[in-house]
Design a protein around this motif. Structure first.
Motif, mmCIF file in Angstrom:
data_model
loop_
_atom_site.group_PDB
_atom_site.id
_atom_site.type_symbol
_atom_site.label_atom_id
_atom_site.label_comp_id
_atom_site.label_asym_id
_atom_site.label_seq_id
_atom_site.Cartn_x
_atom_site.Cartn_y
_atom_site.Cartn_z
ATOM 1 N N CYS A 160 0.788 -1.236 0.000
ATOM 2 C CA CYS A 160 0.000 0.000 0.000
ATOM 3 C C CYS A 160 0.820 1.286 0.000
ATOM 4 N N ILE A 161 2.036 1.273 0.545
ATOM 5 C CA ILE A 161 2.807 2.511 0.688
ATOM 6 C C ILE A 161 2.965 3.275 -0.635
ATOM 7 N N PRO A 162 3.271 2.612 -1.766
ATOM 8 C CA PRO A 162 3.337 3.374 -3.022
ATOM 9 C C PRO A 162 2.025 4.067 -3.374
ATOM 10 N N LEU A 173 -6.803 14.840 -0.773
ATOM 11 C CA LEU A 173 -6.300 13.814 0.139
ATOM 12 C C LEU A 173 -4.814 13.944 0.462
ATOM 13 N N SER A 174 -4.167 15.002 0.038
ATOM 14 C CA SER A 174 -2.716 15.130 0.238
ATOM 15 C C SER A 174 -2.339 15.150 1.717
ATOM 16 N N ARG A 175 -3.113 15.883 2.537
ATOM 17 C CA ARG A 175 -2.806 15.943 3.974
ATOM 18 C C ARG A 175 -3.041 14.597 4.641
ATOM 19 N N ALA A 176 -4.135 13.953 4.265
ATOM 20 C CA ALA A 176 -4.419 12.625 4.822
ATOM 21 C C ALA A 176 -3.325 11.637 4.423
ATOM 22 N N ALA A 177 -2.859 11.736 3.174
ATOM 23 C CA ALA A 177 -1.791 10.859 2.696
ATOM 24 C C ALA A 177 -0.493 11.121 3.444
ATOM 25 N N PHE A 178 -0.210 12.389 3.723
ATOM 26 C CA PHE A 178 1.004 12.773 4.461
ATOM 27 C C PHE A 178 0.988 12.144 5.860
ATOM 28 N N ILE A 179 -0.133 12.281 6.562
ATOM 29 C CA ILE A 179 -0.261 11.711 7.907
ATOM 30 C C ILE A 179 -0.218 10.183 7.854
ATOM 31 N N LEU A 180 -0.868 9.617 6.835
ATOM 32 C CA LEU A 180 -0.908 8.161 6.708
ATOM 33 C C LEU A 180 0.481 7.590 6.450
ATOM 34 N N LEU A 181 1.288 8.275 5.660
ATOM 35 C CA LEU A 181 2.648 7.807 5.406
ATOM 36 C C LEU A 181 3.478 7.850 6.688
ATOM 37 N N ILE A 182 3.279 8.896 7.490
ATOM 38 C CA ILE A 182 3.954 8.976 8.795
ATOM 39 C C ILE A 182 3.576 7.771 9.655
ATOM 40 N N LEU A 183 2.281 7.472 9.704
ATOM 41 C CA LEU A 183 1.803 6.341 10.505
ATOM 42 C C LEU A 183 2.380 5.021 10.015
ATOM 43 N N ALA A 199 12.767 -3.006 2.100
ATOM 44 C CA ALA A 199 11.973 -2.978 0.868
ATOM 45 C C ALA A 199 11.479 -1.567 0.569
ATOM 46 N N SER A 200 11.090 -0.817 1.620
ATOM 47 C CA SER A 200 10.644 0.564 1.443
ATOM 48 C C SER A 200 11.783 1.439 0.926
ATOM 49 N N LEU A 201 12.974 1.265 1.498
ATOM 50 C CA LEU A 201 14.140 2.039 1.048
ATOM 51 C C LEU A 201 14.470 1.742 -0.405
ATOM 52 N N VAL A 202 14.370 0.470 -0.790
ATOM 53 C CA VAL A 202 14.607 0.095 -2.189
ATOM 54 C C VAL A 202 13.594 0.786 -3.096
ATOM 55 N N MET A 203 12.317 0.780 -2.685
ATOM 56 C CA MET A 203 11.280 1.457 -3.468
ATOM 57 C C MET A 203 11.575 2.939 -3.612
ATOM 58 N N PHE A 204 11.929 3.598 -2.509
ATOM 59 C CA PHE A 204 12.179 5.040 -2.534
ATOM 60 C C PHE A 204 13.386 5.377 -3.410
ATOM 61 N N MET A 205 14.466 4.617 -3.251
ATOM 62 C CA MET A 205 15.686 4.900 -4.024
ATOM 63 C C MET A 205 15.488 4.588 -5.507
ATOM 64 N N PHE A 206 14.863 3.453 -5.776
ATOM 65 C CA PHE A 206 14.593 3.076 -7.165
ATOM 66 C C PHE A 206 13.652 4.085 -7.816
ATOM 67 N N ASN A 334 3.665 4.012 -12.762
ATOM 68 C CA ASN A 334 4.834 4.112 -11.886
ATOM 69 C C ASN A 334 4.570 3.528 -10.501
ATOM 70 N N ILE A 335 3.386 3.831 -9.964
ATOM 71 C CA ILE A 335 3.047 3.362 -8.618
ATOM 72 C C ILE A 335 2.885 1.849 -8.589
ATOM 73 N N CYS A 336 2.227 1.282 -9.588
ATOM 74 C CA CYS A 336 2.068 -0.180 -9.649
ATOM 75 C C CYS A 336 3.429 -0.861 -9.806
ATOM 76 N N PHE A 337 4.304 -0.246 -10.586
ATOM 77 C CA PHE A 337 5.662 -0.763 -10.761
ATOM 78 C C PHE A 337 6.410 -0.772 -9.429
ATOM 79 N N LEU A 338 6.305 0.334 -8.681
ATOM 80 C CA LEU A 338 6.968 0.433 -7.382
ATOM 81 C C LEU A 338 6.417 -0.595 -6.391
ATOM 82 N N SER A 339 5.106 -0.778 -6.380
ATOM 83 C CA SER A 339 4.485 -1.721 -5.461
ATOM 84 C C SER A 339 4.955 -3.140 -5.752
ATOM 85 N N LEU A 340 5.014 -3.514 -7.016
ATOM 86 C CA LEU A 340 5.502 -4.842 -7.395
ATOM 87 C C LEU A 340 6.961 -5.008 -6.983
#
Length: 436
Positions: A160-162, A173-183, A199-206, A334-340
């Motif tokens: 879900c993170i991507p 939904l940008s503010r809700a997304a910001f808070i949700l990512l923090i959580l 895995a999250s770091l790999v997604m972010f860097m990639f 892009n998001i589906c690619f990152l999630s996979l």
């Protein structure tokens, strides 16, 4: 009814039922309810979703894969487990067709995953608040919502993170997304999810390197990560319990290295090519029915032929996806690619390819990506004859699933298809099967 709508209904129903509050404690327990919902979704998909037409030049490769998988199951020492998993993965591959048909309804899937992740994160926060109110010592298993094991929760987070990142630039939904990512990042830290964090770091860097995540999104991700670290530091300072602190900052491999070494030592030339049978891996010493590494699991169960094919397939897919992103800036792709990418990375240290939700979404995401790529793929409508054949296959599959639940091994080697791992004819509660 349009095929896109049928696909959406099947996927939405599967997710909503699987994440229904306390569903794991109602009937079968652990994650077995989720498996049951997945089985129904797979059966409906193969009956109602049209399949992609495969180019004739790929038929010889397909025949080789089918024969390899068939002989692997046929020569297995546990034929019930092997046949069950062979049928299961056959229907899972068909889910690629479901993903392929979802492109026109892709926004609905994005909203669904975003709000389900919001629900699970907020519910977990609510669980944590009860510990604060009661002045009790919290522990991750009681905080994280919706899954019997916290690693299953982490797998859902990586999926879900991507999609949360996608909504960081949404108008409403940008503010809700910001808070949700923090959580989400905070819950990753709280649960000591080292593999999920990796895995999250790999997604972010990639995503940053290949510009799947734009600069504004990346800056927000860094801000969210910084705030999450502050919250986690406060959590550790407030709950000065040595057992909890040692758990979240542990340095051991959680027996991963030992399990991998045990698996590699059991490989022989005779079973390296076609494997020992789909889903039959279990470690008596460590009590596990999957080795927490997708490559080793496929190699042991399915053999070197299928393992090589799977690695080449994903390598080619990733090549095509990277090439596509260079010429097209489509955020949904892009998001589906990152999630996979995140799920596959996490599968190297966790049972992602075993658990019902991430397992299903690996194939759905492949189908979605294929629907964007310029490969001239087409779907063929099923004739009445084909529908009858697929319906019979689905009934046969469901029969084996029901049979297997009545043939669970008394020793809980878990998890695998079912939460306690192995099934066999010798353990069947149906009398006439005990002699097989």
């Amino acid at each position: 009814m349009k095929i896109q709508n049928i696909s959406s209904y099947i996927l939405c129903s599967f997710l909503l039922l699987s994440l229904f509050p306390a569903i794991d404690s109602y009937l079968l327990g652990l994650y077995n309810e989720k498996r049951g919902f997945q089985v129904v979704a797979l059966a409906l998909s193969i009956i109602f979703i049209p399949k992609l037409s495969l180019d004739k030049k790929h038929h010889p490769i397909l025949v080789l894969i089918i024969l390899s998988a068939f002989f692997s199951a046929l020569l297995s020492d546990n034929k019930l487990q092997a046949i069950l998993n062979l049928l299961h993965f056959t229907l899972l591959i068909n889910v690629i067709n479901l993903g392929f048909t979802l492109q026109k309804n892709i926004n609905k899937i994005f909203f669904l995953l975003f709000f389900l992740n919001l629900f699970t994160a907020c519910y977990s926060l609510l669980n944590y608040s009860f510990f604060i109110i009661n002045q009790a010592q919290p522990y991750p298993d009681a905080i994280l919502y919706g899954f019997y094991n916290i690693r299953f929760f982490n797998q859902f987070q990586i999926l879900c993170i991507p999609f949360v990142i996608y909504f960081l630039q949404h108008k409403e939904l940008s503010r809700a997304a910001f808070i949700l990512l923090i959580l989400n990042i905070f819950l990753l830290l709280l649960s000591g999810a080292r593999g999920a964090i990796l895995a999250s770091l790999v997604m972010f860097m990639f995503g940053s390197y290949y510009q799947l995540i734009n600069r504004k999104q990346m800056l927000k991700i860094l801000k969210c990560s910084f705030i999450s670290l502050i919250l986690f530091s406060i959590y550790l300072l407030y709950h000065q319990d040595s057992e909890s602190i040692n758990y979240v900052i542990r340095t051991s491999s959680s027996l991963r290295v030992e399990i991998w070494s045990d698996l590699l030592s059991s490989l022989a030339l005779s079973n390296t090519f076609i494997g020992n049978g789909p889903g039959v891996y279990f470690s008596q010493e460590y009590g596990n029915s999957h080795p927490h590494n997708s490559v080793l699991q496929i190699l042991y169960n399915w053999g070197g032929i299928i393992t090589t094919f799977v690695i080449i397939l994903f390598f080619k897919l990733f090549q095509l996806c990277i090439r596509y992103t260079k010429n097209n800036n489509i955020p949904e792709f892009n998001i589906c690619f990152l999630s996979l990418l995140g799920l596959l990375t996490y599968s190297l240290v966790s049972g992602v390819i075993v658990m019902p939700i991430p397992q299903t979404f690996i194939f759905i995401l492949i189908g979605i990506l294929l629907s964007y790529l310029p490969l001239n793929l087409k779907v063929s409508n099923k004739s009445e004859k084909n529908i009858i054949i697929y319906s019979l296959l689905s009934l046969f599959y469901i029969f084996f699933v029901i049979l297997s639940y009545n043939c669970l091994d008394s020793t809980p080697y878990g998890p695998n298809f079912w939460s306690n791992g192995q099934v066999s004819f010798n353990q069947c509660k149906i009398m006439y099967l005990k002699d097989l």
